[in-house]
Scaffold this active site. Structure first.
Site, PDB file in Angstrom:
ATOM      1  N   ARG A 100     -22.810 -44.193  74.610  1.00  0.00           N
ATOM      2  CA  ARG A 100     -23.973 -44.160  75.514  1.00  0.00           C
ATOM      3  C   ARG A 100     -24.158 -45.583  76.018  1.00  0.00           C
ATOM      4  O   ARG A 100     -24.317 -46.509  75.215  1.00  0.00           O
ATOM      5  CB  ARG A 100     -25.212 -43.665  74.780  1.00  0.00           C
ATOM      6  CG  ARG A 100     -26.491 -43.969  75.526  1.00  0.00           C
ATOM      7  CD  ARG A 100     -27.675 -43.224  74.999  1.00  0.00           C
ATOM      8  NE  ARG A 100     -27.580 -41.815  75.328  1.00  0.00           N
ATOM      9  CZ  ARG A 100     -28.597 -40.957  75.252  1.00  0.00           C
ATOM     10  NH1 ARG A 100     -29.775 -41.365  74.839  1.00  0.00           N
ATOM     11  NH2 ARG A 100     -28.436 -39.685  75.574  1.00  0.00           N
ATOM     12  N   HIS A 127     -24.713 -37.898  83.001  1.00  0.00           N
ATOM     13  CA  HIS A 127     -25.005 -37.399  81.648  1.00  0.00           C
ATOM     14  C   HIS A 127     -24.305 -36.039  81.503  1.00  0.00           C
ATOM     15  O   HIS A 127     -24.953 -34.989  81.426  1.00  0.00           O
ATOM     16  CB  HIS A 127     -26.520 -37.288  81.463  1.00  0.00           C
ATOM     17  CG  HIS A 127     -26.956 -37.178  80.037  1.00  0.00           C
ATOM     18  ND1 HIS A 127     -26.076 -37.216  78.957  1.00  0.00           N
ATOM     19  CD2 HIS A 127     -28.200 -37.019  79.490  1.00  0.00           C
ATOM     20  CE1 HIS A 127     -26.752 -37.089  77.837  1.00  0.00           C
ATOM     21  NE2 HIS A 127     -28.041 -36.973  78.123  1.00  0.00           N
ATOM     22  N   GLN A 130     -25.036 -33.440  78.623  1.00  0.00           N
ATOM     23  CA  GLN A 130     -26.317 -32.774  78.820  1.00  0.00           C
ATOM     24  C   GLN A 130     -26.151 -31.545  79.713  1.00  0.00           C
ATOM     25  O   GLN A 130     -26.593 -30.442  79.372  1.00  0.00           O
ATOM     26  CB  GLN A 130     -27.317 -33.753  79.458  1.00  0.00           C
ATOM     27  CG  GLN A 130     -28.666 -33.127  79.734  1.00  0.00           C
ATOM     28  CD  GLN A 130     -29.384 -32.742  78.463  1.00  0.00           C
ATOM     29  OE1 GLN A 130     -29.528 -33.568  77.560  1.00  0.00           O
ATOM     30  NE2 GLN A 130     -29.826 -31.499  78.354  1.00  0.00           N
ATOM     31  N   ASP A 219     -36.671 -33.920  84.762  1.00  0.00           N
ATOM     32  CA  ASP A 219     -36.373 -34.997  83.808  1.00  0.00           C
ATOM     33  C   ASP A 219     -37.398 -36.105  84.060  1.00  0.00           C
ATOM     34  O   ASP A 219     -38.124 -36.077  85.067  1.00  0.00           O
ATOM     35  CB  ASP A 219     -34.930 -35.503  84.043  1.00  0.00           C
ATOM     36  CG  ASP A 219     -34.493 -36.562  83.020  1.00  0.00           C
ATOM     37  OD1 ASP A 219     -35.164 -36.705  81.986  1.00  0.00           O
ATOM     38  OD2 ASP A 219     -33.480 -37.238  83.276  1.00  0.00           O
ATOM     39  N   CYS A 259     -34.161 -31.987  80.022  1.00  0.00           N
ATOM     40  CA  CYS A 259     -33.171 -32.500  79.053  1.00  0.00           C
ATOM     41  C   CYS A 259     -33.823 -33.146  77.846  1.00  0.00           C
ATOM     42  O   CYS A 259     -33.189 -33.287  76.817  1.00  0.00           O
ATOM     43  CB  CYS A 259     -32.225 -33.463  79.744  1.00  0.00           C
ATOM     44  SG  CYS A 259     -33.055 -34.900  80.435  1.00  0.00           S
ATOM     45  N   ARG A 287     -26.811 -28.730  72.970  1.00  0.00           N
ATOM     46  CA  ARG A 287     -26.036 -29.981  73.018  1.00  0.00           C
ATOM     47  C   ARG A 287     -25.024 -29.981  71.877  1.00  0.00           C
ATOM     48  O   ARG A 287     -23.870 -30.369  72.050  1.00  0.00           O
ATOM     49  CB  ARG A 287     -26.982 -31.189  72.865  1.00  0.00           C
ATOM     50  CG  ARG A 287     -27.912 -31.435  74.037  1.00  0.00           C
ATOM     51  CD  ARG A 287     -27.160 -31.944  75.243  1.00  0.00           C
ATOM     52  NE  ARG A 287     -26.413 -33.162  74.959  1.00  0.00           N
ATOM     53  CZ  ARG A 287     -26.927 -34.402  74.921  1.00  0.00           C
ATOM     54  NH1 ARG A 287     -28.192 -34.604  75.198  1.00  0.00           N
ATOM     55  NH2 ARG A 287     -26.166 -35.462  74.672  1.00  0.00           N
TER      56      ARG A 287
END
Ligand code: CP
Ligand code: NVA
Length: 313
Positions: A100, A127, A130, A219, A259, A287
């Site tokens: 990340r 992402h 996700q 988000d 998310c 996930r």
């Protein structure tokens, strides 16, 4: 097949479908592959995380492997040593790298020089894990991915960009409802439009984006690394809040996704987040299943070396 999973576009449509199938087989307990038995995965976090860290660590454990949590201070990527050197060193110790990061290009450079698969656990640009979990969740709730009308409301960020990438693999009516100042990455929008598989639109009208949507997605308005922009974003994006009024414009059986982490009361209200349309915690759980399948697929490219697949049927 690509060595790495840095973007949804690293997988073909068939590979994504196989990933979903594998994820659901593992989720239901039908199969329990152990390609990571005796192997290690470096989980590098230059930004904080709850879901990504826990789902990768638990997933790696369930696949028989060991995860190593490495912070930004420890790895000092590009500071303590070059990205090239870190890639070469990690490749001598571990069988996969999950990272990340802020800069997507840094992750691409790491993957280029690493001899083991690299998985993108979020960058400022994308992402992908996700959105793999999100599509898996849509598949479970709507029994299809193809043909969905997806309305993404709010900041045109890494998650929005990954939905645009997904629209080059599955046919969606994808509407991004945002302000002129917070649009998704232009190059990614243009690429998705050029591929021509999905209907892609960017609108500055939340209701227009939401009209008859199957999936309503939102988000945070200020992502990690841009929290100083929070007040400005609140002003720009307040009309894109996912609330009961906006929900009326979507299909009666629409699902609402986020998310997470959420700023309740900003991009989404408590009523919607805790309401009957919300599938946000299914998304969080998925996930784990999606990422396990991604890891199995990446490692299955060299099955002899990478270990056995154990079947329980
Ligand atoms: N959705 C997500 O990636 O959450 P974390 O930032 O907690 O990992
Ligand atoms: N867009 C958000 C997603 C967090 C999971 C961020 O980058 O902070």
């Amino acid at each position: 097949m690509s060595k790495d999973f840095l973007a949804i576009t690293d997988f073909t449509t068939d590979e994504i479908k196989e990933t979903f199938e594998l994820a659901l087989d593992m989720k239901s307990g039908k199969i329990a592959p152990l390609p990571l038995a005796g192997k290690a995965v470096a989980c590098v976090f230059l930004k904080p995380s709850l879901r990504t860290r826990v789902s990768f660590e638990v997933g790696i454990m369930q696949l028989g492997g060991k995860s190593l949590y490495i912070t930004g201070d420890e790895i000092g990527l590009g500071k303590r040593e070059s990205v090239y050197d870190a890639a070469k060193v990690l490749s001598r110790f571990v069988d996969m790298i999950m990272i990340r990061a802020f800069d997507h290009k840094q992750v691409e450079e790491l993957a280029k020089h690493a001899e083991v698969p690299v998985v993108n656990g979020l960058t400022d640009l994308l992402h992908p894990c996700q959105v793999m979990g999100d599509m898996l969740t849509a598949l479970e709730h709507k029994e299809k991915v193809e043909g969905l009308t997806v309305a993404y409301l709010g900041d045109g960020n890494n998650v929005a960009n990954s939905w645009l990438n997904a629209a080059t693999r599955f046919s969606f009516d994808l509407r991004i409802g945002t302000s002129p100042e917070t649009q998704p990455n232009q190059e990614i929008v243009e690429k998705a439009q050029k591929v021509g598989l999905s209907q892609i639109s960017v609108t500055f009208d939340a209701k227009e984006a939401t009209k008859d949507a199957d999936v309503l997605y939102t988000d945070v308005w200020a992502s990690m690394g841009e929290k100083h922009l929070s007040d400005k974003r609140k002003k720009l994006l307040e009309s894109f809040q996912v609330n009961d009024d906006l929900l009326k414009h979507a299909k009666d059986d629409c699902i609402v996704m986020h998310c997470l982490p959420a700023n309740r009361g900003e991009e989404i209200t408590d009523e919607v987040m805790d309401g009957p349309h919300s599938v946000v915690f299914d998304e969080a759980e998925n996930r784990l299943h999606a990422q396990k399948a991604i890891m199995v697929k990446l490692l299955s490219q060299a099955p002899d070396e990478r270990g056995a697949f154990q079947k329980f049927e």
